[in-house]
Scaffold this motif. Structure first.
Motif, PDB file in Angstrom:
ATOM      1  N   LYS A 446       0.825  -1.210   0.000  1.00  0.00           N
ATOM      2  CA  LYS A 446       0.000   0.000   0.000  1.00  0.00           C
ATOM      3  C   LYS A 446       0.859   1.260   0.000  1.00  0.00           C
ATOM      4  O   LYS A 446       0.508   2.270  -0.623  1.00  0.00           O
ATOM      5  CB  LYS A 446      -0.950   0.001   1.194  1.00  0.00           C
ATOM      6  N   GLN A 479      -3.766  -7.068  -1.436  1.00  0.00           N
ATOM      7  CA  GLN A 479      -4.969  -7.490  -0.719  1.00  0.00           C
ATOM      8  C   GLN A 479      -4.631  -8.131   0.610  1.00  0.00           C
ATOM      9  O   GLN A 479      -5.353  -7.958   1.593  1.00  0.00           O
ATOM     10  CB  GLN A 479      -5.772  -8.463  -1.577  1.00  0.00           C
ATOM     11  N   LEU A 485      -9.945  -5.834  -1.625  1.00  0.00           N
ATOM     12  CA  LEU A 485      -9.106  -4.640  -1.580  1.00  0.00           C
ATOM     13  C   LEU A 485      -9.913  -3.446  -1.108  1.00  0.00           C
ATOM     14  O   LEU A 485     -11.092  -3.311  -1.435  1.00  0.00           O
ATOM     15  CB  LEU A 485      -8.529  -4.351  -2.963  1.00  0.00           C
ATOM     16  N   SER A 489      -7.325   1.962  -2.452  1.00  0.00           N
ATOM     17  CA  SER A 489      -6.322   1.277  -3.279  1.00  0.00           C
ATOM     18  C   SER A 489      -6.871   0.985  -4.669  1.00  0.00           C
ATOM     19  O   SER A 489      -6.165   1.153  -5.677  1.00  0.00           O
ATOM     20  CB  SER A 489      -5.883  -0.031  -2.603  1.00  0.00           C
ATOM     21  N   TYR A 516     -10.894  -4.960 -10.788  1.00  0.00           N
ATOM     22  CA  TYR A 516     -10.152  -4.114  -9.848  1.00  0.00           C
ATOM     23  C   TYR A 516     -10.369  -2.621 -10.116  1.00  0.00           C
ATOM     24  O   TYR A 516      -9.716  -1.786  -9.492  1.00  0.00           O
ATOM     25  CB  TYR A 516      -8.658  -4.415  -9.927  1.00  0.00           C
TER      26      TYR A 516
END
Length: 663
Positions: A446, A479, A485, A489, A516
């Protein structure tokens, strides 16, 4: 008062017997002691500069200093605060001048050897001086997380005699002496097998029920007991209750801060004492001007831990008075002050200016943690301070190895958020790229994503790393053990992917999978867009209705297929005429009005934040005609007619080829 006889140069005599000295002490009178000590110390002491300076704060109107609300601040050049150190406080309670001289001299020593050597020169050792010597030894021997004194100190005969004297009859110790001795033991444990600590704690508990203790002694005893016995010690709650029964006027500045520290170490019981804490927050306003840099830092830290968000007047006043202390804060203290201001959302232009004057010239010598906190303060408060940003960029280029990976991210993120490239941007991002190439897998996922996303906001696109962050392996690391997630992010990944398509057409690596990608960048708590200012939007909408003739000719808060939300969208046909927003056929041009309120700019400036500049840049690349309506231009308009004329100039300038819709 119990006294112990010590021969001169005792530390050099191996055959000296402490117990013999104690026996001799019981059989002799001590009236002659003061004269002997004074005669012995006078030549030495008079040759020294004066003892610790007690600076007194002069309450006079500020002549050359920031005081927005008329606070009593001293003119520049006068003493800044009247902090009385614990040593000075205890010294004032000593009963005679000889004890005060001895106690003051202890405070000047910088090693245990000096303290023990000094004790060996005394004919007698009052309890107060013994407690002061124990505290000073524990202070100078406190190193890192070490909890015990060195073996050579523990086995020293003079040190053992000091401990024996304090342990012999604690009931004869004065309140101040008892508090000082306990305070010393919080710094370093003398000996786990010794009965000194249990006896002092027992005496403390006894006095809480029978002897009236002053506020200062209660504060020291309370804090010491928490450190020695933990916050669940029954005596601690008793002390807190006793302190609440005292008149607030009896609290000195250091007592106030100690009380905050006591509650800080007892977080589970804060709600029970919130009513008194509210009174203390109000009373503390009167002592802010007398706080030293260290006490100011401690008070702000405690307010954060205690979550005193209702004490904003106190935080604001602390912020104003912190300005003068910036050059005197230690690195750790300055970091705590900045963290508190970030927590409470406080900023002050005078504080920022003083920070610039301090950080810029000393940037290469400041701790990395302080620099990252300074940058966090600028980023969180949207402060575009070019002196600070430039100095930090230079420090990173010169000494990149001294920053940890998380600190590097904390340094770079504000550049993206504030949409600012320093003069040495080329060298800065070359160094950063080298670090990323070497330590890519070492970065927390992250942290790495935030860092790369920040770079893209200022058009330093991380093309060499996009293939890695779009890979299933990195997404799995990102993740972690979570079932999905987090939205922030996902939004950062989506915007990086959009950047790769729009601004890096030469990128031919993996794409981000659709699952995503977020549908909108404008979401609560994790938004990559700033919501439109409602009042500003309302004013512009009224002007557009007057200009275009009907609400039908523009749409509001339009979510595009590209995840961005447009404040106002106007559609044009092939001839440049405005058509109703319900029309989808024959739309030749789409106009995006960005109604930019103050929160979309750096603080007190006309410089767009990185995320807003990126949004407008992307909208243009997507084919929109972007027209910016900034708040500072709307604020200049004095009437509704001027607003309509302003919007007409913005939308229908002579060279734009746009017109009102005509039937």
């Amino acid at each position: 008062m119990a006294l112990i006889t010590l021969r001169r140069n005792l530390c050099h005599l191996s055959d000296f017997r402490i117990h013999g000295a104690l026996a001799a002490l019981r059989n002799q009178r001590v009236n002659h002691v003061h004269k002997i000590v004074q005669e012995h110390l006078c030549p030495w002491f008079c040759s020294l500069p004066p003892g610790p300076v007690r600076v007194r704060f002069c309450h006079a109107p500020c002549q050359k200093y920031h005081s927005e609300n008329g606070n009593d601040l001293p003119p520049v050049g006068e003493p800044a605060f009247s902090q009385v150190h614990d040593w000075d406080r205890f010294e004032q309670n000593l009963k005679n001048e000889d004890e005060q001289i001895s106690y003051r001299r202890l405070n000047n020593f910088t090693s245990s050897e000096e303290v023990l050597s000094f004790l060996s020169t005394l004919q007698t050792l009052p309890d107060a001086v013994a407690a002061g010597a124990l505290k000073r030894i524990c202070e100078v021997e406190k190193k890192g997380d070490a909890q015990r004194l060195p073996k050579e100190i523990l086995e020293n005969s003079i040190f053992q005699a000091v401990c024996d004297q304090l342990e012999q009859d604690p009931s004869n110790l004065s309140n101040a002496t008892l508090a000082t001795a306990l305070q010393a033991l919080t710094l370093s444990y003398v000996d786990p097998r010794s009965s000194l600590l249990p006896k002092l704690v027992a005496e403390c508990q006894h006095r809480l029920g029978s002897v009236g203790l002053d506020v200062h002694s209660l504060c020291i005893l309370g804090e010491s007991l928490i450190k020695l016995r933990g916050p669940d010690c029954s005596a601690v709650e008793r002390i807190i209750c006793l302190l609440q029964g005292e008149n607030l006027e009896a609290f000195t500045p250091e007592d106030v801060v100690t009380f905050y520290r006591i509650l800080q170490m007892c977080p589970n019981s804060v709600h029970e004492h919130q009513a008194f804490l509210n009174k203390m927050n109000t009373f503390s306003l009167s002592v802010v001007s007398s706080l030293s840099p260290n006490l100011m830092s401690q008070m702000l830290t405690a307010l954060v831990v205690l979550d005193q968000t209702q004490a904003l007047p106190l935080v604001i006043k602390l912020g104003k008075h912190a300005v003068r202390h910036i050059p005197h804060f230690t690195n750790q203290e300055l970091g705590k002050v900045l963290e508190a201001f970030i927590y409470f959302g406080h900023n002050d232009r005078f504080f920022t200016r003083a920070l610039e004057q301090h950080v810029a010239p000393l940037c290469l010598t400041l701790d990395p943690e302080v620099l990252s906190t300074v940058m966090g303060y600028c980023g969180s408060k949207r402060i575009l301070s070019k002196p600070i940003l430039n100095a930090v960029a230079e420090a990173f280029v010169c000494q990149p190895e001294k920053f940890s990976l998380s600190q590097i991210s904390e340094l770079i993120e504000p550049f993206g958020k504030l949409n600012y490239l320093p003069p040495n941007a080329s060298a800065l991002f070359t160094k950063l790229e080298n670090i990323l190439l070497t330590h890519f897998s070492s970065f927390p996922p992250k942290t790495l994503l935030k860092l790369l996303h920040s770079c893209s906001l200022i058009e330093c696109h991380p093309v060499n790393f996009m293939a890695k962050i779009f890979s299933p392996h990195f997404l799995q690391r990102l993740q972690g053990d979570e079932p999905y997630l987090d939205r922030l992010s996902l939004a950062q990944l989506t915007q990086l992917f959009l950047t790769s398509v729009l601004e890096c057409p030469f990128y031919k690596g993996p794409k981000l999978l659709f699952k995503y990608q977020v549908k909108s960048f404008l979401t609560p708590c994790s938004s990559l867009e700033t919501p439109v200012d409602f009042q500003l939007y309302k004013s512009v909408m009224i002007g557009l209705i007057d200009l275009l003739g009907a609400r039908l000719y523009f749409a509001s808060k339009v979510l595009t297929p590209y995840r961005y939300t447009i404040d106002v969208e106007i559609k044009l046909d092939g001839d440049g005429f405005v058509v109703p927003f319900t029309v989808d056929e024959d739309v030749h041009k789409r106009v995006a009005l960005c109604i930019d309120g103050p929160k979309r700019f750096c603080l007190n400036s006309k410089h767009l934040l990185g995320k807003e500049a990126t949004k407008q840049r992307h909208l243009r690349l997507l084919g929109y005609q972007v027209i910016q309506i900034p708040y500072y231009e709307i604020e200049m308009l004095k009437s509704r007619l001027e607003l309509v004329e302003y919007l007409q100039r913005k939308l229908f300038s002579q060279n734009s080829g746009r017109h009102w819709y005509q039937e």
